[in-house]
Every structure is written in structure tokens, then in C-alpha cells.
Design an enzyme around this catalytic site. Sequence first.
Site, PDB file in Angstrom:
ATOM      1  N   ARG A 242       0.851  -1.186   0.000  1.00 33.87           N
ATOM      2  CA  ARG A 242       0.000   0.000   0.000  1.00 33.87           C
ATOM      3  C   ARG A 242       0.889   1.239   0.000  1.00 33.87           C
ATOM      4  O   ARG A 242       1.931   1.273   0.675  1.00 33.87           O
ATOM      5  CB  ARG A 242      -0.907   0.030   1.234  1.00 33.87           C
ATOM      6  CG  ARG A 242      -2.037  -0.996   1.236  1.00 33.87           C
ATOM      7  CD  ARG A 242      -3.077  -0.716   0.165  1.00 33.87           C
ATOM      8  NE  ARG A 242      -4.177  -1.690   0.170  1.00 33.87           N
ATOM      9  CZ  ARG A 242      -4.219  -2.777  -0.604  1.00 33.87           C
ATOM     10  NH1 ARG A 242      -3.247  -3.046  -1.446  1.00 33.87           N
ATOM     11  NH2 ARG A 242      -5.269  -3.592  -0.549  1.00 33.87           N
ATOM     12  N   GLU A 271      -3.420   7.176  -4.727  1.00 32.29           N
ATOM     13  CA  GLU A 271      -3.842   6.606  -6.008  1.00 32.29           C
ATOM     14  C   GLU A 271      -5.346   6.788  -6.219  1.00 32.29           C
ATOM     15  O   GLU A 271      -6.102   6.739  -5.243  1.00 32.29           O
ATOM     16  CB  GLU A 271      -3.428   5.126  -6.111  1.00 32.29           C
ATOM     17  CG  GLU A 271      -4.031   4.204  -5.078  1.00 32.29           C
ATOM     18  CD  GLU A 271      -3.448   2.782  -5.187  1.00 32.29           C
ATOM     19  OE1 GLU A 271      -2.231   2.604  -5.010  1.00 32.29           O
ATOM     20  OE2 GLU A 271      -4.237   1.860  -5.453  1.00 32.29           O
ATOM     21  N   HIS A 289      -1.113  -0.273  -9.856  1.00 37.27           N
ATOM     22  CA  HIS A 289      -1.725  -1.243  -8.931  1.00 37.27           C
ATOM     23  C   HIS A 289      -2.216  -2.486  -9.684  1.00 37.27           C
ATOM     24  O   HIS A 289      -3.406  -2.803  -9.689  1.00 37.27           O
ATOM     25  CB  HIS A 289      -2.869  -0.585  -8.130  1.00 37.27           C
ATOM     26  CG  HIS A 289      -3.097  -1.277  -6.819  1.00 37.27           C
ATOM     27  ND1 HIS A 289      -3.489  -0.627  -5.667  1.00 37.27           N
ATOM     28  CD2 HIS A 289      -2.992  -2.579  -6.476  1.00 37.27           C
ATOM     29  CE1 HIS A 289      -3.613  -1.500  -4.687  1.00 37.27           C
ATOM     30  NE2 HIS A 289      -3.311  -2.695  -5.155  1.00 37.27           N
TER      31      HIS A 289
END
Length: 354
Positions: A242, A271, A289
Site C-alpha cells: 500500500r 492513487e 496497482h
Amino acid sequence: MSAPRPRVWVSQPLFDDIVGQLAAHCEVEAVSAVSEHAPADVAAALRDADGALVTLNERIGAGELAAAPRLRAIANVGVGYNNLDIAALDARGIIATNTPDVLTETTADLGFALLMAAARRVTESERWLRGGHWRQWSFSTMLGAEIHGRTLGILGMGRIGQGIARRGHHGFGMKVLYHNRSRLPDAVERSVGARYATFDELLAQADHLVLVLPYSAASHHLIDAAALARMKPTATLVNIARGGLVDEPALADALANGRLAAAGLDVYEGEPAVRPELLALRNVVLTPHIGSASLATRRAMVQLAVDNLLAALGLGPDAGRPPTPVTATKTTAARPGATDAAGIATGKTAAGKR
Ligand code: 8YV
């Protein structure tokens, strides 16, 4: 008259054929276009819902739950679930589930891909070639760091961390060090070829450091300017966990000023926004991601989430016993094979008892 069917909200377009399985048991409200849901939209969507299938883009906390009196289950499509307020869910007796295991190897693959791309300057080389610079080649063009035989550091040694350790040890002959809240049993350490290290040892000794630990208030900005300063200036940092684990301005500064050789990032604190100072750097590989993004794995994640949601609502073959719960509330009182109506009733009883 039969009991009304539970209502479920599906927050993003996923795989229609898999999500369609919910319709055999539930009234499904599925969002048909990729959407950034504001908190008020999530609250509105959950208002009449008994269950929800969500991704990490939907944050569900006390505020959203306050407006959702019927809610009994949330199935997260993802192994990480820092988008969910687990304490608030537990306080309501709502079952939350995640999708571990099915994405372990695929995500470990991406971690290794980023490590190799960053250390060996793969994407930077490609940009250079496409930019028409090859005629400026010299013997020292695009020199990168060694990977085989070097020291691989892994921060967070769950399933994905162990997958990365196996790749490093068995595939690349690396010396593998890890740091984790708890030490692995000796037999597991031996099988993945990794040795426990303190956080400081890990920072100081890793030639390549991969972050694979869960994000929480305790791990927020664990990799800050001070931690970066303790790493080798020749090292590579990879983050597939993360974004909030890393102080991004400090990382950009270290990369820009030769205090860290390279980084590979799949996750970002804000993000889908990526900091301009990271975008401007040549020595960072940036992916959007995609850790679990293979067709087979993404389908397996959605299938597990659907199985979890049905089971948590007391429906389907695993009624009452979702395969992978993450809340303290893990089961409804429904027995396997219970009917929809019984599942609904027993689910409510279980929640009410908490
Ligand atoms: C996401 C992930 O789930 O599983 C996780 O924790 O970060 C990813 O696999 C995926 O991007 C869908 O939200």
C-alpha cells in the site's frame, strides 16, 4: 409468502458471469461503469443493502455504516482490507471477508518483475531506445544492479512475502532476510530460504527491499526519510503493498539525490493520483496497482468474493460459513444447506447478539 430476497450492491464492474451467480439468490444492484464513489454515494448505495461486494476503492467506515441498518456482509475483492473499518464492522456484527491465497503467486510475480525492472533499468532503457538515443550507446550505458546472489530484504512475511522469498532464494540464489511482526517457524524459514532480521538490519543489509506488509496506522510511513537514509545508496525499493507505507516525497528526494538507486512502485498514497515528483524521475518504475492483474487471478478473486458474500448472507453451498472472513464476526448461525429464508433470519440473529 416467501421471505424477500437479500439486496446486494456490487460497487464496480467485475466479471459479469461470476457476479451473475449472486442473482440466483439476491436482488443485485451492480454498478455498470468504473466509478469513483464519494463517501455519500457509498452510504446511499448501502442504505437498503444486506450485503456488498466492494474493491479497495470503496472506503467503508462508521459513517457509511450508520446509514445502512440492514447490512450484514461486505466481501472485499482484495487481500488487503484497509479500506474497511473492521472495528466499526465488528461493533455491528457485520461479517467482512477478503480474497487471500488466490492472488499470492501472481502478486509475488509482479513484485519480482518490479524488482528486476527497477534494478536493471528495463523501462528506463526502453524509453531511451524509443527516444532514438541508441546511437549514443557506450559500454557504460544503462548499468544496473546485480540481482542474483545479492541480498533480498522482505518487509512483511505473509503469504506474498514468502512467495517472493522463494523466488529470490530458489530462483536467483539470493540471500533472503525478512522482518515481520512475528518470526516464522524454523521449518517455514528453511523452506523459503529466509532468515529473520531486525528492521534496522534489514534496511542496512538489503540490496533490494520489497514491502509486502499490511497498511495500518502503525505502518504508516514506515519507510520515511530516516529509514531511507539507513539503506544502501545502491539499493532498490519495491512497494507492492500500500502506498501509505512510504513517505513518497522523502522517497522521491532520495531517488533524485543519489541516496537510493531505484524504486519500483505499484501502489501510491493518493492513487489513482501519482505525485509529479515521482513521475519526473528516470529511476523509478511505476505501475498502476496491477499486482493481482492476471485474468485467472482476478477471476479467482471475484469468485472467492462472491462465495464469501453468499455464505456470509447465509446463502449458497457454504451458507453461514464464509471461506475467508477477516472480522471477529466470522459466521452466521446458518447451517450449510440452510434455505435463503433461514439464512437471512439466522444472520440477523447472529448480528443482534453481538
Ligand atoms: C486489489 C490488492 O485487490 O488484493 C489486494 O490487496 O491490492 C489488489 O489485488 C485489486 O487491485 C482490486 O482492487
